[in-house]
Enzyme design. Structure first.
Site, PDB file in Angstrom:
ATOM      1  N   HIS A  76      24.638  34.948   0.629  1.00  0.00           N
ATOM      2  CA  HIS A  76      24.251  35.238  -0.762  1.00  0.00           C
ATOM      3  C   HIS A  76      25.062  36.404  -1.292  1.00  0.00           C
ATOM      4  O   HIS A  76      25.292  37.379  -0.576  1.00  0.00           O
ATOM      5  CB  HIS A  76      22.766  35.626  -0.844  1.00  0.00           C
ATOM      6  N   PRO A 297       9.400  46.667   4.295  1.00  0.00           N
ATOM      7  CA  PRO A 297      10.354  45.544   4.304  1.00  0.00           C
ATOM      8  C   PRO A 297      11.041  45.266   2.965  1.00  0.00           C
ATOM      9  O   PRO A 297      11.941  44.438   2.900  1.00  0.00           O
ATOM     10  CB  PRO A 297       9.472  44.362   4.720  1.00  0.00           C
ATOM     11  N   LYS A 301      15.625  46.101   5.732  1.00  0.00           N
ATOM     12  CA  LYS A 301      16.504  46.957   6.529  1.00  0.00           C
ATOM     13  C   LYS A 301      16.136  47.065   8.007  1.00  0.00           C
ATOM     14  O   LYS A 301      16.926  47.582   8.792  1.00  0.00           O
ATOM     15  CB  LYS A 301      16.505  48.374   5.939  1.00  0.00           C
ATOM     16  N   TYR A 389      21.831  47.666  -0.641  1.00  0.00           N
ATOM     17  CA  TYR A 389      21.236  46.412  -0.193  1.00  0.00           C
ATOM     18  C   TYR A 389      22.173  45.675   0.776  1.00  0.00           C
ATOM     19  O   TYR A 389      21.741  45.197   1.830  1.00  0.00           O
ATOM     20  CB  TYR A 389      20.915  45.506  -1.390  1.00  0.00           C
TER      21      TYR A 389
HETATM   22  C1  PHB Z   1      12.635  37.749   4.414  1.00  0.00           C
HETATM   23  O1  PHB Z   1      11.783  37.715   5.328  1.00  0.00           O
HETATM   24  O2  PHB Z   1      13.378  36.761   4.145  1.00  0.00           O
HETATM   25  C2  PHB Z   1      12.790  39.014   3.612  1.00  0.00           C
HETATM   26  C3  PHB Z   1      11.929  40.080   3.854  1.00  0.00           C
HETATM   27  C4  PHB Z   1      12.073  41.243   3.115  1.00  0.00           C
HETATM   28  C5  PHB Z   1      13.077  41.327   2.141  1.00  0.00           C
HETATM   29  C6  PHB Z   1      13.939  40.265   1.912  1.00  0.00           C
HETATM   30  C7  PHB Z   1      13.796  39.094   2.650  1.00  0.00           C
HETATM   31  O3  PHB Z   1      13.202  42.465   1.404  1.00  0.00           O
END
Ligand code: PHB
Ligand code: APR
Length: 395
Positions: A76, A297, A301, A389
């Site tokens: 992505h 989350p 990270k 990010y």
């Molecule tokens: C995911 O589990 O795909 C996920 C979790 C937290 C995020 C982004 C993706 O910030």
């Protein structure tokens, strides 16, 4: 008498930190043994994170474990921020000079690493019991454990505490050595894995008066979705329909955007905290990954920070065994913490911007909306989000 084995590095924990470290050390010609209390199946089936930074992707490819990730991973080059029923894309490729992220489940990373360890004769002992450490200040630390009913000791030069937030390594460091820094958030995430094709090409982070929502994915047929909830919610009070109803409300747009729904394969609630322990080393034990720090989350990270810790640790151990120097090892904690705290800041900032807080007032809500408006209308602000990010440079 216990069964005594000797190795160079004793690694406690076969999560991302422990397995990446073990294979990195192997590639540097350094011997290690990994001790894990859970079964291989359990560790590889846990539904965890799914976003890999460019640095993590590059490292896994350099380690020779990236074939399936290259085949199945979803690359992505942006995310969407959604608020006031409007959609705003953050273009990573444009803002970071071409960097992106890869969606590839942590469980799949662990399968790839375990297979590589087995193929190269690595020693990963699953389902061990009663793990403890001793001699952390001595030049010959050891790990004591039970394996298939027998008492065992692993004598090593150094111990890597890759045993996660609830492991034994951090608590084994004498009182008075460590300082803990923590912020516990007044909400959690209810996450589901659904048999539904992702509703969008990229991840969607939604700010809504009912609470935060995140639309992620695992494959072209599997969606991974989250909603903010009370931290001590009873998952039993959340029927599939109630979850879908809440998701629909929080991600609705003014032009009738559609959320794909389907059977819920897994659901669970996790609490959220920011946590750091300083220092990340004591004597001959080095803490890496969740044993040393936890991030909310929202910034995706946790896995990536675990990987960067062990990259730094592997470099230090390579310097020690190849040159007899301890410069990097002696500064392991200092080097890691500089990155850890920047990642903590970003994860806290994303969390604070996107979630509703029980003690907020109307000013706070307007401030959050102003923050979102700024990030989606200022190139400088968007660039800051994007470069964090996709992952800050390792050095
Ligand atoms: C995911 O589990 O795909 C996920 C979790 C937290 C995020 C982004 C993706 O910030
Ligand atoms: N002895 C041996 N193994 C242990 C012990 C112990 N006493 N205690 C815990 N473990 C194991 C756990 O079973 C787990 O498999 O250590 C491993 C730690 O793995 P993680 O918790 O995944 O931590 P880490 O490797 O640092 O990776 C962090 O994983 O949990 C996610 O969200 C987290 O994405 C982040 C990443």
């Amino acid at each position: 008498m216990p069964n005594v084995q000797r190795t160079q590095i004793g690694i406690i924990g076969a999560g991302p930190a422990g397995l990446v470290l073990s294979h990195l050390l192997y590639l540097h010609g350094i011997e290690s043994v990994v001790l894990e209390i859970r079964s291989r199946h359990y560790v590889e089936e846990r539904v965890r994170a799914g976003v890999l930074e460019q640095n993590t992707v590059d490292l896994l490819n350099q380690m020779g474990v990236g074939e399936r990730m290259k085949r199945d991973g979803l690359v992505h080059y942006g995310i969407e921020l959604r608020f006031n029923c409007q959609r705003h894309r953050i273009d990573f490729r444009e803002l970071t000079g071409g960097k992106g992220i890869t969606i590839y489940a942590q469980a799949e990373v662990l399968k790839d690493l375990n297979n590589a360890r087995i193929a190269t004769g690595g020693q990963v002992l699953f389902e061990v019991e009663d793990v403890s450490v001793a001699g952390l200040e001595s030049p010959r630390p050891k790990i004591c454990y039970q394996n298939q009913g027998s008492r065992c000791e692993l004598h090593c030069d150094f111990i890597a505490g890759c045993d996660g937030f609830h492991g034994i390594c951090r608590p084994s460091i004498p009182p008075g050595v460590l300082t803990e820094y923590e912020r516990v958030y007044p909400f959690g995430w209810l996450g589901i894995l659904a048999e539904a094709p992702p509703s969008s090409e990229e991840l969607i982070y939604a700010y809504h008066e009912r609470g935060f929502a995140l639309l992620s994915m695992r494959t072209p047929h599997l969606s991974r979705l989250y909603i903010q909830c009370h931290p001590h919610e009873d998952i039993g009070s959340w029927s599939d329909e109630r979850i879908w109803c809440e998701l629909r409300a929080r991600v609705a747009t003014s032009n009738g955007w559609h959320l794909n729904e389907g059977p819920v394969l897994q659901k669970g609630i996790t609490g959220m905290r920011s946590f750091v322990v300083e220092p990340m080393q004591y004597g001959r034990v080095f803490l890496a990954g969740d044993s040393a720090h936890i991030v909310p989350p929202t910034g995706a990270k946790g896995l990536n920070l675990a990987v960067s810790d062990v990259q730094i640790l592997a470099r230090g151990l390579d310097e020690y065994y190849k040159k007899g120097a301890r410069q990097l090892l002696d500064h392991y904690s200092q080097i890691c913490l500089r990155r850890v705290w920047k990642v903590q800041r970003f994860s806290w900032w994303m969390t604070s911007m996107l979630h509703r807080f029980p003690d907020e007032n109307p000013f706070d809500c307007r401030r959050q909306l102003a923050e979102l408006d700024y990030v989606t209308s200022s190139e400088a602000a968007a660039k800051s989000l994007a470069e964090n990010y996709v992952g800050l440079p390792l050095d």
